[in-house]
Scaffold this motif. Structure first.
Motif, PDB file in Angstrom:
ATOM      1  N   LEU A 198       0.789  -0.801  -0.201  1.00  0.00           N
ATOM      2  CA  LEU A 198      -0.298  -0.273   0.110  1.00  0.00           C
ATOM      3  C   LEU A 198       0.919   1.382  -0.141  1.00  0.00           C
ATOM      4  O   LEU A 198       0.907   2.451  -0.836  1.00  0.00           O
ATOM      5  CB  LEU A 198      -1.026   0.088   0.962  1.00  0.00           C
ATOM      6  N   THR A 205      -7.583  -0.539  -4.337  1.00  0.00           N
ATOM      7  CA  THR A 205      -8.802  -0.796  -4.190  1.00  0.00           C
ATOM      8  C   THR A 205      -8.033  -2.458  -3.562  1.00  0.00           C
ATOM      9  O   THR A 205      -8.522  -2.718  -2.288  1.00  0.00           O
ATOM     10  CB  THR A 205      -9.849  -1.124  -5.147  1.00  0.00           C
ATOM     11  N   LEU A 208      -6.726  -2.216  -0.395  1.00  0.00           N
ATOM     12  CA  LEU A 208      -7.063  -2.089   0.906  1.00  0.00           C
ATOM     13  C   LEU A 208      -7.850  -3.223   1.693  1.00  0.00           C
ATOM     14  O   LEU A 208      -7.698  -3.302   2.806  1.00  0.00           O
ATOM     15  CB  LEU A 208      -8.139  -0.927   0.565  1.00  0.00           C
ATOM     16  N   TYR A 211      -5.672  -6.047   3.097  1.00  0.00           N
ATOM     17  CA  TYR A 211      -5.234  -5.164   4.536  1.00  0.00           C
ATOM     18  C   TYR A 211      -5.952  -5.678   5.146  1.00  0.00           C
ATOM     19  O   TYR A 211      -6.474  -5.709   6.310  1.00  0.00           O
ATOM     20  CB  TYR A 211      -4.449  -3.898   4.018  1.00  0.00           C
ATOM     21  N   LEU A 230     -10.842   0.569   6.443  1.00  0.00           N
ATOM     22  CA  LEU A 230     -10.399   0.606   4.974  1.00  0.00           C
ATOM     23  C   LEU A 230     -11.178  -0.082   4.104  1.00  0.00           C
ATOM     24  O   LEU A 230     -11.754   0.346   2.382  1.00  0.00           O
ATOM     25  CB  LEU A 230      -9.418  -1.252   5.443  1.00  0.00           C
ATOM     26  N   GLN A 233     -13.165   2.833   2.482  1.00  0.00           N
ATOM     27  CA  GLN A 233     -12.519   4.060   1.980  1.00  0.00           C
ATOM     28  C   GLN A 233     -12.064   3.270   0.201  1.00  0.00           C
ATOM     29  O   GLN A 233     -11.751   3.816  -0.671  1.00  0.00           O
ATOM     30  CB  GLN A 233     -10.706   3.746   2.436  1.00  0.00           C
ATOM     31  N   ALA A 234     -12.105   2.021  -0.109  1.00  0.00           N
ATOM     32  CA  ALA A 234     -11.775   0.792  -1.317  1.00  0.00           C
ATOM     33  C   ALA A 234     -12.827   1.065  -1.942  1.00  0.00           C
ATOM     34  O   ALA A 234     -13.254   1.273  -2.646  1.00  0.00           O
ATOM     35  CB  ALA A 234     -11.720  -0.564  -0.610  1.00  0.00           C
ATOM     36  N   SER A 237     -13.275   5.293  -3.542  1.00  0.00           N
ATOM     37  CA  SER A 237     -12.102   4.602  -4.587  1.00  0.00           C
ATOM     38  C   SER A 237     -13.226   4.947  -5.577  1.00  0.00           C
ATOM     39  O   SER A 237     -14.447   4.753  -5.876  1.00  0.00           O
ATOM     40  CB  SER A 237     -11.308   3.318  -5.122  1.00  0.00           C
TER      41      SER A 237
END
Length: 257
Positions: A198, A205, A208, A211, A230, A233-234, A237
Motif C-alpha cells: 500500500l 483498492t 485496501l 489488508y 479500509l 475507503q476502498a 474509490s
C-alpha cells in the motif's frame, strides 16, 4: 474459446492509445508492467483496461511473448470476477497458471510471468479444500512464485499485497504454528508486506481490501473498526478502468455483507 460473460460497464471506460499511455503509470502502479512500444501489444492492453477481457486475452495469446502477460491478466480477472461457472472458472485459472509457467520458462526475468502464475494458483487453491491445496503443493508454488516476482521487481506492489494476503490466509486456515512450520508464514511479515504494498500503491483498492481481510484474520474483532474504515475507503474509490471497477464493486459488496 467459449463466449465469456461481458463486462457490463465497458461504455464507462474508453481508451485510445494516447490516453492509455498517459494513464499507464497510474494504471500499472500495482504490477510495474512497462508500457509497451508495440502498437498491437498496446492495443491488447487497451482492450483489457476497457473491459473487453476476452478480446484482450485472445489478442495477447496470438501475439505471444509479452502478449501472454495481458492474456493472463485478462483471463485471471475475468475468471475471478465475472465467470459464473465454478468449473469453468477453475479451468481458466489453471490455463493461466500453465501459460505463465511456460512464459516464465521462456523469459525467467519477467516478474509478471511469475506473478500471474502465483495469482492464478492462489485463486484456484481458494476454490478447493485446504487439504487438496496442500496435497497438490499449491501453497509452496504460490509463495515461491511471489518471492521470485519480488526478487525481480522489489517495487511490485501487488506481489507484496498478494504475499501478505497469502501468509495471513495460511495462518487463518492452519494456525500460527503450522503456518510458520509449513510455509514460513508469520503475522508480522504478512502485515509488513501488505503495508509495503500500500505504501507503493496507496490507491490500490484490492490492497485496501486484502489488508482489511488480513487484519480480521490475524487480529480478530479488535481490528473491526480499522478494517471497516479500509473497506469504506476502498468502496469510495473512483475507478479508472474496468479492473479497478471490479475491485470497487467487491469492496461495496464486502461492506453490504
Amino acid at each position: 474459446m467459449a463466449q465469456w460473460t461481458p463486462f457490463p460497464y465497458r461504455d464507462l471506460y474508453r481508451f485510445d492509445p494516447a490516453r492509455l499511455t498517459q494513464l499507464w503509470p497510474r494504471l500499472h502502479a500495482g504490477d510495474a508492467e512497462p508500457c509497451p512500444d508495440n502498437d498491437k501489444l498496446l492495443h491488447a492492453w487497451l482492450l483489457l483496461h476497457s473491459g473487453q477481457f476476452q478480446e484482450a486475452a485472445e489478442l495477447g495469446q496470438r501475439l505471444g511473448g509479452a502478449g501472454l502477460t495481458v492474456a493472463n491478466k485478462a483471463t485471471a480477472l475475468y475468471a475471478n470476477y465475472l465467470e459464473p461457472s465454478e468449473s469453468a472458472r477453475q479451468d481458466l485459472l489453471l490455463q493461466v497458471a500453465e501459460r505463465a509457467q511456460a512464459q516464465a520458462a521462456d523469459a525467467p526475468d519477467n516478474p509478471n510471468a511469475w506473478f500471474w502464475r502465483a495469482y492464478a494458483l492462489a485463486r484456484y487453491g481458494q476454490s478447493i479444500s485446504v487439504a487438496k491445496a496442500v496435497a497438490q503443493g499449491l501453497g509452496n508454488a504460490v509463495k515461491e512464485a511471489l518471492q521470485k516476482t519480488l526478487a525481480l521487481a522489489p517495487q511490485h506492489a501487488h506481489a507484496h499485497i498478494a504475499l501478505g494476503a497469502f501468509d495471513a490466509e495460511v495462518i487463518d486456515k492452519l494456525g500460527p504454528l503450522v503456518g510458520q512450520m509449513t510455509f514460513g508464514a508469520k503475522k508480522e511479515t504478512a502485515l509488513e508486506h501488505l503495508r509495503q504494498g500500500l505504501a507503493l500503491h496507496p490507491q490500490s483498492t484490492i490492497g485496501l481490501l486484502e489488508y482489511a481481510n488480513a487484519l480480521l484474520m490475524l487480529e480478530g474483532d479488535e481490528k473491526m473498526d480499522e478494517a471497516t474504515r479500509l473497506y469504506e475507503q476502498a468502496a469510495a474509490s473512483t475507478p479508472l478502468d474496468a479492473s479497478e471497477h471490479l475491485d470497487v464493486e467487491l469492496a461495496r459488496a464486502e461492506l453490504e455483507g
